[in-house]
Design a protein around this motif. Structure first.
Motif, short mmCIF file in Angstrom:
data_model
loop_
_atom_site.label_atom_id
_atom_site.label_comp_id
_atom_site.label_asym_id
_atom_site.label_seq_id
_atom_site.Cartn_x
_atom_site.Cartn_y
_atom_site.Cartn_z
N ILE A 15 17.99 31.97 55.95
CA ILE A 15 19.11 32.12 56.91
C ILE A 15 19.48 33.59 57.17
N PRO A 16 19.72 34.39 56.12
CA PRO A 16 20.10 35.78 56.44
C PRO A 16 18.98 36.56 57.12
N LEU A 54 29.00 35.59 52.60
CA LEU A 54 28.34 34.32 52.25
C LEU A 54 26.98 34.22 52.94
N ILE A 55 26.94 34.59 54.22
CA ILE A 55 25.68 34.53 54.95
C ILE A 55 24.65 35.49 54.36
N SER A 56 25.13 36.65 53.88
CA SER A 56 24.20 37.63 53.31
C SER A 56 23.85 37.34 51.86
N LEU A 57 24.55 36.40 51.26
CA LEU A 57 24.38 36.14 49.82
C LEU A 57 22.91 35.97 49.41
N PRO A 58 22.12 35.17 50.15
CA PRO A 58 20.72 34.98 49.71
C PRO A 58 19.92 36.28 49.66
N ILE A 59 20.32 37.29 50.47
CA ILE A 59 19.60 38.57 50.40
C ILE A 59 20.11 39.40 49.24
N SER A 111 16.61 27.24 59.73
CA SER A 111 17.40 28.43 59.43
C SER A 111 17.71 29.22 60.70
N THR A 112 16.79 29.21 61.67
CA THR A 112 17.05 29.93 62.92
C THR A 112 18.20 29.28 63.69
N VAL A 113 18.22 27.95 63.72
CA VAL A 113 19.31 27.27 64.42
C VAL A 113 20.64 27.58 63.74
N ILE A 114 20.66 27.46 62.40
CA ILE A 114 21.91 27.75 61.66
C ILE A 114 22.32 29.20 61.87
N ALA A 115 21.34 30.11 61.81
CA ALA A 115 21.65 31.53 61.93
C ALA A 115 22.13 31.88 63.34
N THR A 116 21.56 31.24 64.35
CA THR A 116 21.99 31.51 65.73
C THR A 116 23.45 31.09 65.92
N ALA A 117 23.76 29.89 65.44
CA ALA A 117 25.15 29.42 65.54
C ALA A 117 26.07 30.37 64.80
N ALA A 118 25.67 30.76 63.59
CA ALA A 118 26.51 31.64 62.78
C ALA A 118 26.70 32.99 63.46
N ALA A 119 25.62 33.52 64.06
CA ALA A 119 25.71 34.83 64.71
C ALA A 119 26.69 34.78 65.87
N ILE A 120 26.64 33.70 66.66
CA ILE A 120 27.57 33.58 67.79
C ILE A 120 29.00 33.46 67.27
N GLY A 121 29.18 32.66 66.23
CA GLY A 121 30.52 32.51 65.65
C GLY A 121 31.07 33.82 65.11
N MET A 122 30.18 34.60 64.47
CA MET A 122 30.64 35.86 63.87
C MET A 122 30.89 36.92 64.94
N ILE A 123 29.98 37.04 65.89
CA ILE A 123 30.03 38.19 66.81
C ILE A 123 30.79 37.87 68.09
N ILE A 170 11.47 22.58 47.86
CA ILE A 170 11.02 23.90 48.35
C ILE A 170 11.59 24.16 49.74
N LEU A 171 11.53 23.14 50.59
CA LEU A 171 12.03 23.28 51.96
C LEU A 171 13.51 23.67 51.98
N VAL A 172 14.30 22.97 51.17
CA VAL A 172 15.74 23.27 51.13
C VAL A 172 15.96 24.71 50.66
N ALA A 173 15.30 25.09 49.57
CA ALA A 173 15.50 26.43 49.03
C ALA A 173 15.07 27.50 50.04
N HIS A 174 13.93 27.25 50.70
CA HIS A 174 13.45 28.22 51.68
C HIS A 174 14.41 28.35 52.86
N THR A 175 14.95 27.21 53.30
CA THR A 175 15.89 27.26 54.43
C THR A 175 17.08 28.14 54.09
N VAL A 176 17.65 27.92 52.90
CA VAL A 176 18.80 28.72 52.48
C VAL A 176 18.42 30.20 52.45
#
Lengths: 273, 305, 358
Positions: free
Chosen positions: A150-151, A109-114, A83-95, A141-147
């Motif tokens: 991410i936020p 979409l990124i904030s959806l899980p929260i 999730s950190t790798v995905i979130a880092t890429a997403a943060a750079i793309g967004m900001i 469990i791993l997949v669900a936790h990763t999703v």
């Protein structure tokens, strides 16, 4: 207290703050104290001992706890990394990706899980896995936790990135670094404290999760929270208090670590002011 | 100030050529494993239930009907509004609302106090508030249960002091659930309010004081309106998770304190075993949360203009 | 000879906002060229376009004859000193200076040699191992300079590099920058809003406002012969007296001021009788006397005065609406003899009056 008029000061706010801390820490400290209780009864005090800590590692339920701990920690580490790798890429793309159509939708979409209540996420994930025939177990469990993580990883990382002046990257590009080298040698080192904070937050969120795990763990697989919950359903036992105390101390160690990394990051960031 | 004087719209765009590839993983992962499941859940709420969990793929409004109406034991009587589930939702909303109010009453003064400390001690206070946020919610709820149970340390202390003659029966009451929610989400209230009070410019207070406002007036007329975004954010952060909470009502409450979370859980993990109904209840909860979030977004937009 | 940087009809839009239009510039090799203008005039945008951070909406940008529009910043032989320096906080001084060389794939030894050379050049000696947080603002400035000059760019872009320094250091750095430019022969393109900086350092200045180049010229030309009201007003201090052209005789104009007084001014080829505009008079090119002198004069009543240390500034009321600022150096002038309300005569230095059409 000095006697000059202080415009910021309101009487009673200090007492309420103390009350707030007593409320927050009281129950935890009491459980910590009782975890050292020698007595089998959780009500009577029988002197100080470490017997319940020994019990966790050697007692009847020790195998269950060890398996649960292994599941919890391995899932948390992997979910946090991914999730950190995905979130880092997403943060750079967004900001650092300029203005683009669908930026708000992407953020939503990124904030959806929260935003979706945890129990709803749990229900939806269970329905999804059972519909596509995905076997419930550590992988689900791993997949669900990763999703879900991410936020949580995204928030500190994007906050850090927003605080970094874009002129560093421009300077790097101006000095002949291509996009990858700009990220590798300039942006990533400067945003590193944010990435670590995001990783730690994702890790603790995964480690702490009960509701989603409880729905999709499948038969026979436990994480620490589900194991503790299962035991507590039959009544609070002293060994659970000892286990809780250990987890509590681990969380405090992590938040302390995160705090110091944050402080170092701040010190670094202040150089240009 | 890198962009400097040139233009108004200098959003950094160094990574815009690869933006798509940077964002793709998050879109795919969250889209496939959360957005699709939520849509699937919406579909499930319109399907027919199969006993012992699962569904039959036939369209049905039975779940929503079951939520709202009573049609007698055999389903052949005239529909009467059924309050069982509606009451659970109303109770959940009231509990979440109560928890928000209590968190605000304790959380605002705390956040304000911390934000007005000198910078060194401020970080220590803030650290103290942050620690419980990182501690496992389950462990915190269990600790609260341990503390307030009939023969727990709190009752013993009160008996010892002589404040009460018989143990207070708190556990398994609505009050216990309320206390649990309040305790669970208190840090969520303090942190955003702290963030906005920290940004508050105390010159405003000084100006108001100079213009003959009392301290109470300053608090009401100047500070609170300015830090309102933080208060709203904190309230949302307490209200939303409280609404769908499971641990506090399950561990601290009893059969009479059933909340939405427990109702949903019961459809999947518990005895009820009615997936479409659980999906419908989840959809109703999700809709409630979305309404609250929309209110929040609108309130924020209004503050910005 | 080709120009170092050549801009032709360059235009830049941000959405519906036009930041730059019709910019045509030739910047010569080895030149210290300054883009001067108030904030928001487009000078930083222009610099960023040469560096490659912004693309042009229209027009061409050439570097020594080659079109560079398609090249990203890391492919342009141009380096930038940023306004906030942007010294990488996680690298020490030497690593910062050597960054571009590392990106270009130089060997450790080559990098070391060049870094030492640059450190020597900007006099950073003992600081090479320090982190940016451990050095002063002035030293950071030198690091930024050394870092941008390390790869020996053909053109160095400087974005208000002195604005963050205090006055003393700023004046010192002006001399220093000029020396570096002369020693290295690198073309400097310097962006500033500070006219004093521009006048003291530049070979040529382009004055910009509202996204357009208003005038290009040497500091002397810009100051003494402003093209229009904006430049006269922006560069230095000036009196703007609304007036009408009475007659044109060769290179001489006779202008009529409000209140009836007349004054001679230098003519431009496009001046015609009856045109309205302003007369620009620099306060330091005027002087006051109590006795009527010969030559170009104006008559008025002495108003308030402001003591400015080296100078004293007087207000002379030419008519009810028309005030004139006159600046007299305090070295010889006996200001005490002049009282508010006295009738005074204002002498105008030769060539000091400029008529600027509306």
């Amino acid at each position: 207290m000095d006697r000059t008029f202080d415009i910021k000061h309101y009487r009673g706010f200090f007492s309420i703050t103390c009350l707030c801390l007593v409320i927050l820490y009281g129950p935890l400290i009491i459980v910590m104290i009782y975890s050292f209780n020698d007595s089998v009864s959780i009500t009577n005090w029988g002197g100080i001992s470490l017997r319940w800590y020994v019990e966790i590692f050697t007692g009847l339920e020790s195998a269950k706890f060890k398996a649960a701990a292994w599941n919890s920690f391995s899932i948390a580490i992997m979910a946090a990394i991914v999730s950190t790798v995905i979130a880092t890429a997403a943060a750079i793309g967004m900001i650092r990706g300029g203005n683009f159509k669908g930026k708000f939708a992407s953020f939503a979409l990124i904030s959806l899980p929260i935003m979706v209540p945890e129990i709803v996420t749990a229900v939806a994930t269970l329905i999804f896995f059972s519909t596509i025939g995905f076997k419930l177990g550590t992988l689900s469990i791993l997949v669900a936790h990763t999703v879900f993580c991410i936020p949580f990883a995204y928030l500190p990382i994007s906050a850090r990135l927003q605080g970094i002046d874009a002129s560093y990257e421009e300077a790097a590009q101006d000095l002949f670094a291509n996009r990858w080298k700009t990220f590798r040698y300039v942006l990533m080192p400067i945003m590193w404290p944010g990435i670590v904070a995001g990783f730690l937050l994702a890790f603790i969120i995964s480690l702490d999760d009960f509701i989603i795990t409880n729905f999709i763990k499948g038969a026979g697989i436990e994480t620490l929270p589900t194991a503790i919950f299962g035991s507590v359903k039959q009544g609070i036992k002293p060994n659970i208090m000892a286990l809780s105390t250990l987890l509590l101390l681990f969380s405090i160690a992590l938040v302390t670590l995160s705090y110091f990394i944050g402080k170092r990051g701040e010190a670094n960031q202040n150089t240009q002011q | 100030m890198a962009a400097g004087t040139g233009s108004g719209s200098t959003v950094s765009a160094i990574f815009s050529p690869v933006r798509f590839w940077l964002l793709l993983p998050s879109w795919v992962v969250i889209g496939f494993f959360l957005l699709v499941p939520v849509l699937l859940m919406l579909t499930y709420s319109f399907l027919t239930k199969e006993f012992r969990g699962g569904v039959i793929w036939e369209f049905s409004l039975a779940s929503y009907d079951q939520f709202l109406f009573d049609r007698g034991l055999f389903g052949d009587e005239a529909p009467v509004i059924k309050w069982t589930y509606i009451n659970i939702f109303i109770r959940s909303i009231l509990q979440a609302f109560g928890a928000t109010i209590f968190c605000l009453l304790i959380g605002f003064p705390t956040a304000y106090f911390i934000a007005t400390r000198p910078i060194q001690s401020r970080t220590i206070w803030l650290f103290l508030i942050t620690v419980p946020y990182w501690v496992n919610l389950l462990i915190r709820t269990v600790s609260m249960k341990f503390l307030i149970r009939d023969s727990g340390p709190l009752n013993e202390l009160l008996l010892y002091i002589g404040l009460i003659d018989a143990p207070l029966h708190v556990i398994n009451t609505n009050f216990a659930v309320q206390l649990g929610l309040f305790y669970s989400y208190l840090p969520f209230m303090v942190l955003p309010i702290y963030a906005s009070v920290e940004r508050y410019n105390f010159t405003f207070s000084e100006v108001a004081s100079d213009l003959y406002a009392s301290k109470v007036t300053i608090l009401w007329e100047v500070i609170l309106p300015v830090v309102k975004p933080g208060i709203i954010a904190g309230s949302i952060l307490v209200f939303v998770p409280s609404l769908g909470a499971f641990l506090a009502p399950d561990l601290l409450g009893g059969a009479k304190t059933f909340m939405i979370g427990s109702l949903i859980e019961d459809q999947f993990k518990g005895n009820a075993g009615n997936w479409p109904f659980g999906a419908a209840a989840s959809m109703i909860l999700l809709s409630l949360v979305l309404v609250v979030l929309m209110f929040y977004v609108r309130a924020q937009n209004k503050d910005q203009t | 000879m080709t120009s170092a940087v050549s801009l032709h009809d360059v235009r830049k839009d941000f959405g519906s906002l036009t930041a730059l239009s019709d910019v045509t510039l030739e910047i010569e090799d080895n030149e210290f060229f300054t883009l001067l203008g108030p904030s928001g005039c487009g000078k930083t945008t222009l610099l960023r376009m040469i560096a490659g951070f912004e693309g042009a909406t229209a027009g061409t940008i050439r570097l020594f004859g080659d079109e560079i529009e398609h090249l990203p910043p890391n492919k342009r032989p141009v380096n930038t000193v940023f306004q906030n320096y942007a010294i990488f906080p996680h690298m020490n001084v030497a690593e910062n200076i050597g960054f571009s060389l590392r990106m270009l794939g130089w060997t450790k030894l080559e990098i070391q040699t060049r870094v030492d050379e640059m450190v020597e050049m900007v006099k950073l000696g003992a600081l090479v191992d320090r982190k940016p947080s451990q050095i002063s603002g002035g030293q950071q400035q030198r690091v930024a300079l050394a870092r941008a000059m390390a790869p020996r760019p053909k053109v160095l872009l400087l974005d208000e590099p002195l604005s963050a320094l205090d006055l003393k250091l700023r004046q010192e750095m002006r001399t220093e920058l000029k020396r570096l430019q002369r020693d290295t022969g690198i073309t400097f393109i310097f962006v500033t809003h500070d006219q004093e900086e521009a006048l003291s350092m530049s070979d040529r200045i382009a004055v910009m406002s509202d996204g357009k180049v208003q005038q290009i010229g040497t500091p002397f030309e810009i100051y003494e012969h402003p093209n229009n009201r904006f430049i006269a007003d922006f560069i230095g201090e000036t009196n703007m007296l609304p007036s009408i052209i009475d007659t044109v005789e060769g290179f001489n104009l006779v202008c009529q001021l409000e209140g009836g007084q007349t004054l001679d001014a230098l003519a431009n080829c496009d001046n015609i009788p009856g045109a309205t505009g302003v007369l620009s008079l620099r306060p330091e090119r005027l002087s006051i006397t109590k006795t009527e002198p010969t030559g170009k004069i104006l008559k008025g009543e002495l108003g308030d005065r402001v003591y400015l240390g080296t100078d004293t500034q007087f207000i002379v009321k030419l008519s009810a609406e028309l005030n004139l600022k006159v600046r007299m150096q305090n070295s010889f002038f006996q200001g005490a003899n002049y009282k508010t309300g006295d009738t005074v005569f204002v002498t105008i230095a030769d060539g000091a009056a400029r008529f600027l059409v509306d």
